[in-house]
Design an enzyme around this catalytic site. Sequence first.
Site, PDB file in Angstrom:
ATOM      1  N   ASP A  52       0.834  -1.198   0.000  1.00 16.04           N
ATOM      2  CA  ASP A  52       0.000   0.000   0.000  1.00 16.04           C
ATOM      3  C   ASP A  52       0.867   1.246   0.000  1.00 16.04           C
ATOM      4  OD1 ASP A  52       0.868  -0.437   2.650  1.00 16.04           O
ATOM      5  OD2 ASP A  52      -1.116  -1.036   3.320  1.00 16.04           O
ATOM      6  N   ASP A 120      -9.734  -1.038  13.059  1.00 14.26           N
ATOM      7  CA  ASP A 120     -11.104  -1.184  12.570  1.00 14.26           C
ATOM      8  C   ASP A 120     -11.285  -2.479  11.777  1.00 14.26           C
ATOM      9  OD1 ASP A 120      -9.662  -0.571  10.319  1.00 14.26           O
ATOM     10  OD2 ASP A 120     -10.789   1.235   9.796  1.00 14.26           O
ATOM     11  N   GLU A 127     -10.443  -0.824   3.889  1.00 12.24           N
ATOM     12  CA  GLU A 127     -11.217  -0.334   5.015  1.00 12.24           C
ATOM     13  C   GLU A 127     -12.606  -0.974   5.077  1.00 12.24           C
ATOM     14  OE1 GLU A 127      -9.830   1.294   7.243  1.00 12.24           O
ATOM     15  OE2 GLU A 127      -8.835   3.132   6.614  1.00 12.24           O
TER      16      GLU A 127
END
Length: 241
Positions: A52, A120, A127
């Site tokens: 990433d 998360d 995400e």
Amino acid sequence: MAERVLTLLEKKPDLVFCLPAGNSPVGMYKELVKAYKEGKADFSSLQTFDMDEYVGLGPEDPQSFIHFMHHHFLDHVNINLDNVRYPDAMAVDLDTELRQYAKEIAHKGLDIAITGIGDDGHIAFNEPGAVQYPETHKVKLDEATRLQNAPAFGNDPEAVPEYAITTGMAEHMKTKNYFVVCSGSRKAPLLQRFFSREELDPQFPVSWLRMHPNVEFIVDEEAAALIPDDIRKKALAGEEL
């Protein structure tokens, strides 16, 4: 973790490694560099793709992940830089750049990837959301992720780029050897959720690893504290979960 990488590299010198950034893999990179300096590893045929990157940060920016890779690993071993691939996060036509990056990953195939789990539940920068994307793409970072990454930006979440580039879920699922590294009590509820539920939840991206045919979790006692006892017993006995 470094031992697993070196074992795979010995079997396949042109190993294709999806490189992770962040605090967790720093120790691994130190051990890989040490192995090279001691003459125990040859990285001359290794091929890499960055997992990433932050949109808008170039290789010269100390907060970019490709800068991280050079600082901790690439500049200290005998890798051929022609075999180092990362997305151009400053590309004028970013969509075209990411499509090309995804094509290269598909052509080469990933032999190994290593990731942690975000607070998360994200892996890489995939995400939580209503959907998950299969290939490398641009993503808007959750506020929880920007807060988690704020220490690298002077503890200011607003200084963390709003957008990032991430390898996609299909690319992760197709990686031949996949490792998840977790440590500390903060990760315990995440591992509890992963091992206690069977559904694939796009709001909890790490859950998609339930589909992976060859994934290994490397965790410490604090991170494993809330994993159900029956799962812990199987893991300690070396049984398939």
